[in-house]
Each structure stands twice: as structure tokens, then as C-alpha cells.
Design an enzyme around this catalytic site. Sequence first.
Site, PDB file in Angstrom:
ATOM      1  N   GLN A 167      -3.487  -3.866 -20.047  1.00 16.86           N
ATOM      2  CA  GLN A 167      -2.774  -4.624 -21.077  1.00 16.86           C
ATOM      3  C   GLN A 167      -2.583  -6.086 -20.672  1.00 16.86           C
ATOM      4  O   GLN A 167      -2.566  -6.971 -21.517  1.00 16.86           O
ATOM      5  CB  GLN A 167      -1.399  -3.990 -21.349  1.00 16.86           C
ATOM      6  CG  GLN A 167      -1.455  -2.607 -21.954  1.00 16.86           C
ATOM      7  CD  GLN A 167      -2.139  -2.545 -23.315  1.00 16.86           C
ATOM      8  OE1 GLN A 167      -2.119  -3.509 -24.070  1.00 16.86           O
ATOM      9  NE2 GLN A 167      -2.766  -1.424 -23.609  1.00 16.86           N
TER      10      GLN A 167
ATOM     11  N   CYS B 234      -0.010   7.711 -24.700  1.00 14.72           N
ATOM     12  CA  CYS B 234      -0.491   8.109 -23.371  1.00 14.72           C
ATOM     13  C   CYS B 234       0.495   7.776 -22.266  1.00 14.72           C
ATOM     14  O   CYS B 234       0.104   7.503 -21.120  1.00 14.72           O
ATOM     15  CB  CYS B 234      -1.856   7.492 -23.054  1.00 14.72           C
ATOM     16  SG  CYS B 234      -3.171   8.207 -24.013  1.00 14.72           S
TER      17      CYS B 234
ATOM     18  N   HIS C 123       0.576   4.569 -17.646  1.00 15.84           N
ATOM     19  CA  HIS C 123      -0.319   5.222 -18.594  1.00 15.84           C
ATOM     20  C   HIS C 123      -0.878   6.482 -17.921  1.00 15.84           C
ATOM     21  O   HIS C 123      -1.032   6.511 -16.707  1.00 15.84           O
ATOM     22  CB  HIS C 123      -1.447   4.231 -18.911  1.00 15.84           C
ATOM     23  CG  HIS C 123      -2.371   4.657 -20.004  1.00 15.84           C
ATOM     24  ND1 HIS C 123      -3.388   5.568 -19.821  1.00 15.84           N
ATOM     25  CD2 HIS C 123      -2.441   4.279 -21.302  1.00 15.84           C
ATOM     26  CE1 HIS C 123      -4.053   5.720 -20.961  1.00 15.84           C
ATOM     27  NE2 HIS C 123      -3.490   4.955 -21.877  1.00 15.84           N
TER      28      HIS C 123
ATOM     29  N   LYS D 243     -10.374  -3.759 -24.700  1.00 12.27           N
ATOM     30  CA  LYS D 243      -9.043  -4.286 -25.013  1.00 12.27           C
ATOM     31  C   LYS D 243      -9.000  -5.801 -24.900  1.00 12.27           C
ATOM     32  O   LYS D 243      -7.964  -6.425 -25.122  1.00 12.27           O
ATOM     33  CB  LYS D 243      -8.005  -3.679 -24.059  1.00 12.27           C
ATOM     34  CG  LYS D 243      -7.788  -2.188 -24.292  1.00 12.27           C
ATOM     35  CD  LYS D 243      -6.612  -1.682 -23.479  1.00 12.27           C
ATOM     36  CE  LYS D 243      -6.649  -0.194 -23.248  1.00 12.27           C
ATOM     37  NZ  LYS D 243      -6.114   0.614 -24.353  1.00 12.27           N
TER      38      LYS D 243
ATOM     39  N   ASP E 297      -2.956  -2.018 -12.538  1.00 11.75           N
ATOM     40  CA  ASP E 297      -3.547  -1.635 -13.810  1.00 11.75           C
ATOM     41  C   ASP E 297      -3.298  -2.788 -14.780  1.00 11.75           C
ATOM     42  O   ASP E 297      -2.193  -2.980 -15.271  1.00 11.75           O
ATOM     43  CB  ASP E 297      -2.888  -0.345 -14.308  1.00 11.75           C
ATOM     44  CG  ASP E 297      -3.351   0.054 -15.705  1.00 11.75           C
ATOM     45  OD1 ASP E 297      -4.068  -0.732 -16.360  1.00 11.75           O
ATOM     46  OD2 ASP E 297      -2.977   1.156 -16.148  1.00 11.75           O
TER      47      ASP E 297
HETATM   48  C1  LIG Z   1      -1.728   0.249 -19.246  1.00  8.31           C
HETATM   49  C2  LIG Z   1      -2.987   1.005 -19.521  1.00  8.31           C
HETATM   50  N1  LIG Z   1      -3.630   1.603 -18.514  1.00  8.31           N
HETATM   51  C3  LIG Z   1      -4.783   2.279 -18.707  1.00  8.31           C
HETATM   52  C4  LIG Z   1      -5.335   2.406 -19.944  1.00  8.31           C
HETATM   53  C5  LIG Z   1      -6.591   3.166 -20.093  1.00  8.31           C
HETATM   54  O1  LIG Z   1      -7.660   2.346 -20.513  1.00  8.31           O
HETATM   55  P1  LIG Z   1      -9.009   2.992 -21.018  1.00  8.31           P
HETATM   56  O2  LIG Z   1      -8.643   4.064 -21.973  1.00  8.31           O
HETATM   57  O3  LIG Z   1      -9.734   1.853 -21.661  1.00  8.31           O
HETATM   58  O4  LIG Z   1      -9.721   3.523 -19.819  1.00  8.31           O
HETATM   59  C6  LIG Z   1      -4.700   1.801 -21.031  1.00  8.31           C
HETATM   60  C7  LIG Z   1      -5.240   1.898 -22.396  1.00  8.31           C
HETATM   61  O5  LIG Z   1      -4.860   2.671 -23.198  1.00  8.31           O
HETATM   62  C8  LIG Z   1      -3.499   1.095 -20.812  1.00  8.31           C
HETATM   63  O6  LIG Z   1      -2.849   0.524 -21.827  1.00  8.31           O
END
Ligand SMILES: Cc1ncc(COP(=O)(O)O)c(C=O)c1O
Lengths: 415, 415, 142, 142
Positions: free
Chosen positions: B212, B373, B132, B235, B209
Site C-alpha cells: 500500500q 484480507c 495482511h 496496485k 510490506d
Molecule cells: C498491505 C498488503 N500486503 C499484501 C498484499 C498482497 O498483495 P498481492 O495480493 O498483490 O500479492 C496487499 C494487497 O491486497 C496489501 O494491501
Amino acid sequence: MLQNDADIIAGIDVEKVRSDFPLLTRKIYGKPLVYFDNAATSQKPTAVLDALEDYYRKYNANVHRGVHSLSQEATEAYEGARRKVAAYINAAYDHEIIFTRGTTESINLVAATFARKFLKEGDVVLISAMEHHSNIVPWQLVCEEKNAKLEVIAINEHGELLMDDFEKKLTDKVKFVSITYVSNSLGTINPVQEIIKRAHAKNIPVLIDAAQAVVHLPIDVQKLDADFLAFSSHKIYGPTGFGILYGKEEWLNKLPPYQGGGEMIKTVTFEKTIYNDLPYKFEAGTPDIAGAIGLGAAIDYINSHGKDNIFKAEEELLEYAMDALTSVKGLRIVGPLTNRVGSISFLLEGFHPFDVGEILDKQGIAVRTGHHCTQPVMDFFCIPGTVRASLSFYNTREEIDKLVKGLEKARMMLG
Amino acid sequence: MLQNDADIIAGIDVEKVRSDFPLLTRKIYGKPLVYFDNAATSQKPTAVLDALEDYYRKYNANVHRGVHSLSQEATEAYEGARRKVAAYINAAYDHEIIFTRGTTESINLVAATFARKFLKEGDVVLISAMEHHSNIVPWQLVCEEKNAKLEVIAINEHGELLMDDFEKKLTDKVKFVSITYVSNSLGTINPVQEIIKRAHAKNIPVLIDAAQAVVHLPIDVQKLDADFLAFSSHKIYGPTGFGILYGKEEWLNKLPPYQGGGEMIKTVTFEKTIYNDLPYKFEAGTPDIAGAIGLGAAIDYINSHGKDNIFKAEEELLEYAMDALTSVKGLRIVGPLTNRVGSISFLLEGFHPFDVGEILDKQGIAVRTGHHCTQPVMDFFCIPGTVRASLSFYNTREEIDKLVKGLEKARMMLG
Amino acid sequence: MTINEAQDEIIEEFAFFPEWMEKYEYIIQLAKDLPLIDGQYKTEANIIKGCQSRVWLHPEFKDGKIFFTADSDALITKGLVAMVVKVLSGQTPKEIADAEIYFIDEIGLRTHLSPTRSNGLLSMLKQMKLYAVAYQAQSLQN
Amino acid sequence: MTINEAQDEIIEEFAFFPEWMEKYEYIIQLAKDLPLIDGQYKTEANIIKGCQSRVWLHPEFKDGKIFFTADSDALITKGLVAMVVKVLSGQTPKEIADAEIYFIDEIGLRTHLSPTRSNGLLSMLKQMKLYAVAYQAQSLQN
Ligand SMILES: Cc1ncc(COP(=O)(O)O)c(C=O)c1O
Ligand SMILES: Cc1ncc(COP(=O)(O)O)c(C=O)c1O
């Protein structure tokens, strides 16, 4: 007792206002809560809680880029909040409003990004002796990293800024001035407009820490000509975990991005990433959508009363409180007697603030004791801390009277 | 139709579960909402909303250091949330749980502080091709600053990590590995345990990370032996604007502080500031008290169903969805066919995802379209984006059927 | 008297005071009655800094037992300090190290023992136990 | 026909379609019917990147008027592009610069005009106005 008369000030009907704040009906040790810790965090009106509920129940969705309707609704409400904040402090553009987690993060954002690009060895950052730790430590961190120097404008024994000292320390080495509008521990209102003017005469940008000011004073960033201004949602009737950084477009464009991630980019490849336009450049990751909407509702709530009415009512309540407190035997106000707002810090001569606070708590009166995150102020006055009663427009004169009685009981018990 | 049978999976009664989530009763264009954008943000159960209300109505106060009862209550609930999170991911200590704004901030915190202390010119940070943006850009920013290099583990045409490539790129120059557990755009589950093992064999710390993963897979940070792990409250049924950084005590102690301000200090003088112990060292400023309490309530809610039951139900729903979708004419799954969870990305061959998403929306079906993203993933597959349906345990087979019908309508209209 | 007997005695005493005011008055009286620490021991080294109040603590090891004297700048803390000293002073290192202090909770002053309050009392208790552990290790070596 | 007359005409046309499906089918039909842009102009320079879809736009200035051709990779966007081109093309720079595009809102596709959607259509409209302003400045100089 002219209770009724006393409690409708500047068109603000305190009893009616209080019914907007569910927490104010709490009892503590069987006694009605008297909440005088507003400078730490304010209570929330039902309108704000309803806005949060409404969001989560009806249109909770991730904002921006969503093709579906829910996401559109959430985005519109979220961006609507930005417009409300911009209007409230009279920003020239909505995109000058950056959503952050709070004052602390807002200041860190500016300190880190400004330092990265503009701070060099030997440069000076100028703050004041009455700053909150959140407007000290971020600058210490970057000054240490860049071998720059943190200089401090002195205060006098009334807790007022020494403008002479400011003038003296505003040398050519100064690259940034960061100053609080209102002291959270002393209640002092600083002449920030004058400070900005003098700093700008030397082309030095100024950040105003408005954490305490924004809830008690009208703020017009264009009139102030502030380059940056920071405040927290939770201190202005909004949700926790949300805050604002106002920055002049010109400055925000000049600063490099702070955090990286979703939202703050236009395109990403592993070789090259193009950052997004303002305000998104500084808003990495999924934002606090509910937080924004909640703060927007808080601003609507303020506007529904008229902020001038609220501030006027607070002014009168403060006057009443200062009169009442200064009549308490052995009570010493720490801070100025005039030109103040919000917090009243004091000591019961001969007693430790912690003891006084604890005995007040047992009577249902919530005050804060200690250094209030301004240790250097306590060091300056050579005291371990103060008792701080901080007022809001939902407080009453009757509550002030209870505080006075509570203090008399504390003196009796501890004496 | 065996609807009843179908909808009680692994002891999860979907209809009953759905009644816990008020938003799921929404109508869009007059049709019942089908919410398949769970990977972007989950909906919130009433239990979470009640916890937020309860906090703001009954014990809202600033935490820590408060002498009054309200502040004590708030602090206990707030720290209680930390314990719940620690237990949920099986952290060794509560103080290994750092409260942040979300995954993005958690990763930025680690990237910035790790880089400041440990990253040198010529060093390498290793990520994967399916990260991401929030796990790409923070590393780009620090690599640029430190003249270090960002290297990328390649993926194959099924969207799976090439472990050979990982092995090859895990050179002595690598100082940090940061990898997603589950891809938000592809649904791929990465072999993170294996990755951590191999990195640790070379004494390289690893950040996972789990944005998900945490909502679909059981996570045990001690078993994984992860050095850092990040996820977002929003999430996993919790409030927006809140998140978690887990860090091993040892690592958190080694890293310098991130932001400066209230809470993260022990003592402040203008000359020298002593930082606070874990976890507070990394929590500058008034925290998102309601956010913590809300996430705690979300974890309680999950535990009330049993997370294994939830994950099992999701697994069966996913299987049903994969079967149903792969039977749609011209539908191409982007990502692996097995060993996946959560998101299903696909294309209707010949049609732009944006068009498909819009026509689904008009039928009340909320999917996400675009790059999610993860632009580099789209670049790798040479596609402008995908349609992504991401599932939660509150989704039903009936809803999957609606999606299939909706896609057929889209094909008909666009074709 | 064992540590727990001493604690139970305090709890019993407090049961006589149904009103919070009386409890506090009693604690404050304790604080005022006891000149807790010899001036020469109120040193920087013996100070324990809480966020709100400071505590001075001085241990003496005699005949296999630890004798504490202490003081605090806050009166209520000082009263509690007096009680803790009464409970733990003159006990063996092992007894002190193993002791569970529950009386403060019981008499309704639990916030003084909550780590989030971060006042001097909790830090003092920790420090007392550290001393006890240290003396224990020392005795074992001898 | 003025810009607003053209817009009103579209709005009227859409009033015939009470169902969203019919509206979309009409838009999609427009998209399919119109070969909007000459291949040689589908260049990098003429591309307008939205977050979701891409739009190509090519202006030509003739006899004091601007003539646009355009295209998009997304069909619905392309249909809307077709309509916008129909509305703005062949108008004077001043008229284009001053134009307020309201028909998309009115026919119920307002999300295509919302800046937060950040798709190609809005960027295209901005770009068209930029061209108009540029040509306006140019004509004034001459
Ligand atoms: C795999 C992953 N990493 C990071 C993020 C970023 O999370 P947040 O936007 O809640 O900081 C997301 C969410 O979109 C994600 O799916
Ligand atoms: C003057 C001042 N500055 C900064 C802060 C920090 O605000 P926050 O803790 O909401 O980030 C506060 C609040 O305590 C304050 O009063």
C-alpha cells in the site's frame, strides 16, 4: 512455385493466419523477420492483445469477494478462463486447473509440496535425461533437502527415451516420476501415456511437463491419466508470466498448500488458519487476472481454427522442414528423425552454433542457439549447443526455404 | 462550487489525469463509475497499456541468451524496467530488485528461504496485528514447519501499532521482523524507520510490506535501511501478476534459492547445479517480460507527474474525504484519524457493510466491503468487516461528495 | 599506439565495409588468420565460460606491460577476441584497467558486449581488467 | 404451490419495480418483516459462514416435508433468505434436492448466486440441498 497451394494446409490459410499476428510484419536489419524461436515463446494474435486491452480498459478490478460490479465482471472473466483451460485439456473439474506463473512455477509447486508431505530419505524421484532445467532443478532442490535421490532415465543417440532403462529404474523406491511430453531441445515426443500406465501400476504419481506439447499436440489429461500436467501461457499464444498446473483433484487435495497469503485461505487467526478449497488453496495473493483472460483468449483463438487443423498444418510444415534441412550439406540433426514435433535442433558440422545463429540473425532469421536450458542433453551429445529452429503454424514453407538459404550463406561465410 | 480550483491540487490537473485512465469513463448501472477500490487494485493509464501493446506487437521474445535481435530488444527493455524500479525506490544496485508475481510471492520467497537457512526451533518471527494475510500466512507456514513461534505486535483502538509492545516483544529470540508500512484496511502509517532501527540494534532483519505504501509515499530503501521490501505492480498502475522484492545484496546472497529452473542457474548437471548471480538466482523460469515492461511504464508515468505532486494531491484529497465522511451521521471511522494514507475504513453504525456496499454499487460507487484480507483486525475490533473507500490521485472531491450522498441513501433505505 | 588509437583504427577500417556481410567476413578472416594461443595455455584454468561460447585467455607480464593471447571456440567471437587482444595487448596494467572498449559497439556488434547476451567476450574483457588490476597492485607493492 | 410457481410469483412481483431502489426496498422490507429463526436455533452449528455475511439455517422434518427457518446478519441477504425459505420450505426432500433456484438471477441479484461472490446465500442453498439429500436417504431407508 505452388506457393498458394503450399500455404493452405489442413484448412489453415497461412497468409490469413499471419495477419492475425502483428509482430510477424516486423523487419530485422531491413529484412522481413523469419521467426523460428517459437519454442522459446510464441507470438500473440491480435485477439489476445484485444482481450488484454479490453480487460484493462473496461473491467479491471481485483477478483473475488468484491461487492461492486467491476469486480464481479473481472471475476467472471477470470473464472471463465479457468473453464476454457479445463475444457481445452479435458480436465474433469475446473478446480483442477491451478493458475501459476508458468511451467517452472507449476513444477516447483508440485515438487515442494509433494516433497514436504511424501518424500523421505532414500526415496527416488525419476526424471529423464532430456528434461528442461525447470524439470531438473526443482527436484534437485527437494531431493537435497530430503536426502532423496534423483534418478535419470537414459536416452539413446537419436534423443529417444530408453524405455528399458525406465522399466529398470522404476523401482519400489521411486515416489514420483516427472517427465516431459515433448523435448524442447530435441523435438522428441515421449510415450507419456505408456510411462503413466507403468508408473500407475506401481502407484507412483506422474507429472507431465507439457510446455512444448500443449501447443502442438492434442492433450486429454483424463485419457493420459496424468496426475499433474504443467504448461506456460506464453508458449501457446498467451501473455507472459502466466501458466497452468493441472492436478487431479485427489492429488491436489492431498498436497499441503504452497505459498500463503490472500485468496488461499478461508479464515485466518494468529492461532489457526483454515485453507480454502481448490483451486484457491494453491493461489495465494492477487492473481494475474489479465494473464488468465489473455490465455483464455488464446485458447479461443486456437479453437476458432480448430486445434486439429493447426496440428495437421504444423505436421506438414515440419515434414517439409525436415526434408529441406536434411538436404543441407553438413547439417546434422540432433534428435530423432521421426515421432517429433516443434523444435528442430541441428549443427552445421564444423561450425559453432553461435556463429551460425548470428549470421542467420543478420538475415532476419530468428533461431535460438545454445543449450536451450537442457545442458545435460548437450553433455550427452558432447556438443556446446545446437542451432534450434522451432516452428509454429504461422510459419511458411517460404520461410523454411529462407532458412536453408541462410544456412548456406553461413556455411559460405564461416567455411 | 469551486470545482476547477478544487481539482487542480499540487500541480495535478485531475481532469487531465483522469483522461489518462480509460476505465474511469465506465458507466455502472447507467451512472458514471466512482472507483474507490484503489487499495485492491489501481486503474492503468494508457501509457502502460501502450507499453504492453508495443511489446507484444513489436519485440515480443524470450529474454536472455537469445542470439537474435528480437530477444536482445526484449532483454534490454526488460532489464531497463529493473533499473527504473531500482531508481524509484533508490536501491543501491539494480540486482537488488527481484521480479516476482506480487507482494504475496515476494513475502513467501523471503519467508521460505530465510526459514530454510536461518529459522530454528524456538525462534520467533515478529509481525503486527494489522498485517495482511499475505504477511501472516507465509510466516505461519514456516513457523509451523520449523517449530518456531509467530508473535504479534498489538495495536490500540485507533488501529495504531503499540511501540511499547514492539519493544517488549523484540526479544533475543526474534529472528525476523515483517511489518506493513501502511495498513490496507486501516490506512495506518507505521513508523517503519524506527522499527527497522530498533530491530537492527539487535541485528534482526526486517521486511517491509510496501504493497500500500509504494503508491502513496516516497520510498527510499537505503534511507529506511530496509533489508527487504515488497510490493505489487497492479496496485501502482502496472499490470496484474507482477511484483517486486527488494533485498539488500548481502541478504540476497545469504539466502538459498527459492524456485529452481531455467534462468536461475549457471550450469546444470545431474550431479551438481551452480546457481546464477543476483538477481537471476531468484528468478526461475521465463519471467513476466510484459509485466516488467508494464511496471516500468507505470513508473515512468508517475515520474512524468512527479511523485511528490501526486502524493501531495492525494494528501489533500484524503483530508477532504475524512472531513466529509466524519460528518456523515452514524459513520464510524475504523482506524486512526491522522497519520494515515490511502484507505478509509468505516462502518455505518447499525448496518452491515455488505448491505452498504451493495447499495453503493447500485449507485455506481465501487468500494470494498469485508475483512480486506485482514481478519485479525476485524476480530480485534469485533466487527464483521468494514466498508473501505480507498483513494487515488485520479479521484475527485466531487466523487467524495457522491460517496457521502450514496451513504445517506443507504442509511435511508436500510434504516 | 594507445588503446584508443587502436580502437579508432579498427573503426576506420570497418567504415570501408558498408555491408554486414563484409564486416563479418573481415572478422572471420581475422579469426582464421590468428593462431591466438599456445596450445599449452588452452587449459581449464584459462577458460572463460560464456553461455554460448568459450574463450581461453592467457596473460604474460613483461617489462611493465601485459601481453595477452587468446582463443575462442566460436569463430565470430574469436575474431572479436583477436581485435581486443590487438587493442589491449602490450599496454600497461593501468591503461588496460582504465580502458573503455567502444569499438565493438561502433562497428555494430554491440550485442557482443551486452551483459544480457552473456557470451564469452564480455567475460573475457572483465577477466583482462582483473589481470590488469592484479598486476597493478603487484607493481605498486614492488 | 410448487417451488417453481413460488419462484415465478416472486419474479412477477418484482416486475412491478422497474427501479433498483424499489426492488431493494422491497427486499429490505421482507427482511424486516420476518422474524425468521427461533433464538435457540441461532447456534454455532447452524451458522453458515460466507465471506461477507453469515446465515443461520434450521431445518425441521415433518410429514415428509422439510420446514426451514433462517436468518442473516446482512439485511439484503436476509431478504433473499426470506424469499428462498418461502420458496423451498414445506416442500419434499426430493423437490428441494432437485430444485433449480432461478428467481434471484431473474430479479437482478445474480451476484448473490455467483460462487465467486462467496457470500452466505449460496452456501445456504447448498446446505438446504444437503439436508434434503440427507432426509431423502433417510426416508428411503425407512
Ligand atoms: C498491505 C498488503 N500486503 C499484501 C498484499 C498482497 O498483495 P498481492 O495480493 O498483490 O500479492 C496487499 C494487497 O491486497 C496489501 O494491501
Ligand atoms: C519442456 C519445457 N519445460 C519447461 C519449460 C519452462 O517454461 P517457463 O520458462 O515458461 O516456466 C520450457 C520452456 O522453456 C520447456 O520447453
